[in-house]
Design an enzyme around this catalytic site. Sequence first.
Site, short mmCIF file in Angstrom:
data_model
loop_
_atom_site.label_atom_id
_atom_site.label_comp_id
_atom_site.label_asym_id
_atom_site.label_seq_id
_atom_site.Cartn_x
_atom_site.Cartn_y
_atom_site.Cartn_z
N GLY A 20 2.67 -60.00 -11.32
CA GLY A 20 3.93 -59.66 -11.98
C GLY A 20 4.07 -60.15 -13.41
O GLY A 20 5.19 -60.37 -13.89
N SER A 21 2.95 -60.28 -14.13
CA SER A 21 3.09 -60.77 -15.52
C SER A 21 3.80 -59.74 -16.40
O SER A 21 4.54 -60.12 -17.33
CB SER A 21 1.72 -61.15 -16.11
OG SER A 21 0.95 -60.03 -16.41
N LEU A 101 2.84 -42.69 -5.73
CA LEU A 101 4.17 -42.30 -5.28
C LEU A 101 4.13 -40.92 -4.66
O LEU A 101 3.39 -40.04 -5.12
CB LEU A 101 5.15 -42.29 -6.46
CG LEU A 101 5.29 -43.58 -7.27
CD1 LEU A 101 6.41 -43.43 -8.29
CD2 LEU A 101 5.56 -44.78 -6.36
N ASN A 115 5.24 -46.11 -16.00
CA ASN A 115 4.09 -46.86 -15.49
C ASN A 115 3.34 -47.46 -16.67
O ASN A 115 3.32 -46.87 -17.76
CB ASN A 115 3.15 -45.93 -14.73
CG ASN A 115 1.93 -46.66 -14.19
OD1 ASN A 115 2.05 -47.75 -13.62
ND2 ASN A 115 0.75 -46.08 -14.36
N HIS A 117 -0.50 -48.61 -17.80
CA HIS A 117 -1.91 -48.42 -17.42
C HIS A 117 -2.77 -49.16 -18.45
O HIS A 117 -2.56 -49.00 -19.66
CB HIS A 117 -2.25 -46.94 -17.39
CG HIS A 117 -3.65 -46.69 -16.94
ND1 HIS A 117 -4.06 -46.88 -15.64
CD2 HIS A 117 -4.75 -46.29 -17.63
CE1 HIS A 117 -5.35 -46.60 -15.54
NE2 HIS A 117 -5.79 -46.25 -16.73
N ASP A 149 4.42 -38.56 -13.58
CA ASP A 149 4.60 -37.22 -13.00
C ASP A 149 3.75 -37.12 -11.75
O ASP A 149 3.26 -38.14 -11.23
CB ASP A 149 4.33 -36.12 -14.04
CG ASP A 149 2.86 -36.07 -14.46
OD1 ASP A 149 2.02 -36.75 -13.82
OD2 ASP A 149 2.55 -35.35 -15.41
N GLU A 150 3.55 -35.89 -11.25
CA GLU A 150 2.89 -35.76 -9.95
C GLU A 150 1.38 -35.96 -10.02
O GLU A 150 0.71 -35.98 -8.99
CB GLU A 150 3.24 -34.40 -9.29
CG GLU A 150 2.95 -33.19 -10.11
CD GLU A 150 4.00 -32.90 -11.19
OE1 GLU A 150 3.88 -31.86 -11.84
OE2 GLU A 150 4.92 -33.73 -11.41
N ASP A 153 -1.74 -41.09 -13.50
CA ASP A 153 -1.86 -41.60 -14.88
C ASP A 153 -1.81 -40.47 -15.90
O ASP A 153 -2.63 -40.41 -16.84
CB ASP A 153 -3.17 -42.41 -15.03
CG ASP A 153 -3.20 -43.63 -14.14
OD1 ASP A 153 -2.13 -44.18 -13.84
OD2 ASP A 153 -4.30 -44.03 -13.72
C1 GAR Z 1 -1.82 -54.70 -15.31
O1 GAR Z 1 -3.00 -54.88 -16.06
C2 GAR Z 1 -1.46 -53.25 -15.22
O2 GAR Z 1 -1.73 -52.53 -16.37
C3 GAR Z 1 -2.36 -52.80 -14.09
O3 GAR Z 1 -2.28 -53.85 -13.15
C4 GAR Z 1 -2.06 -55.08 -13.84
C5 GAR Z 1 -0.87 -55.76 -13.23
O4 GAR Z 1 -0.72 -57.04 -13.76
N1 GAR Z 1 -1.91 -51.57 -13.52
C6 GAR Z 1 -2.77 -50.64 -13.12
O5 GAR Z 1 -3.97 -50.75 -13.16
C7 GAR Z 1 -2.11 -49.39 -12.56
N2 GAR Z 1 -3.06 -48.35 -12.40
P1 GAR Z 1 0.64 -57.85 -13.59
O6 GAR Z 1 0.93 -57.87 -12.08
O7 GAR Z 1 0.32 -59.20 -14.12
O8 GAR Z 1 1.71 -57.14 -14.36
#
Ligand code: GAR
Length: 210
Positions: A20-21, A101, A115, A117, A149-150, A153
């Site tokens: 969750g950073s 989703l 989102n 990415h 969207d559907e 990414d």
């Molecule tokens: C982040 O690097 C985010 O971009 C990635 O997961 C990590 C979550 O870190 N998300 C994906 O790869 C989605 N496809 P966090 O829990 O520290 O925010």
Amino acid sequence: MELASKDRPLRLGILLSGRGSNFLAIAESIRAGRLKGVEIAVVISNVADAGGISAAKELGLPTAVFVSQGRKRREHDADVIACLQTHRVNLVCLAGYMRLLSPEFIAAFPNRILNIHPALLPAFPGLDAQQQAFDYGVKVAGCTVHFVDEHLDHGAIIAQRTVPVLESDDAHSLAERILVEEHIAYSEAIARVASGEFELRGRRFAKRGL
Ligand code: GAR
């Protein structure tokens, strides 16, 4: 897309699966007054012991966990949608939410799901994006905040930030450098959506009137 006004702040529903950073960076932007007219209504995880949920509890934010493992996507999503609606969420922020989703979820919040990415889309969608970019040998990497969207990414891009790939990098050090920019990019993107100054023109999220 009129989401926020002076009387009605934008109410975020954060969805996460891990540490969750990115959620904490958004929370800090709000606390520090950099993200105005925005509040976190609820933090939801699909993983029981997600670090982001403990962090949200420590901040005194409402939390919910709906374990997704072993459940049908639609049924699990129905619980999440109901929780978001109970907390009157009008912008859903996926922050390391490692689950696709359902179409029903996307339809419930049209152009209201963001989102992040860890790559410069449309390059390197999917899992392990930083490793994909590193292995491909790109010299510039980065992150993207986009509407969901559907397709995976794929939705319209709201914000991107770049980092150089250094000769001394491995995929891990590159991911760490990208993460620093993710923490800035997500708040930038939410501020753009909250400002009401941007609109979707096809795939372009662009300033109104320009
Ligand atoms: C982040 O690097 C985010 O971009 C990635 O997961 C990590 C979550 O870190 N998300 C994906 O790869 C989605 N496809 P966090 O829990 O520290 O925010």
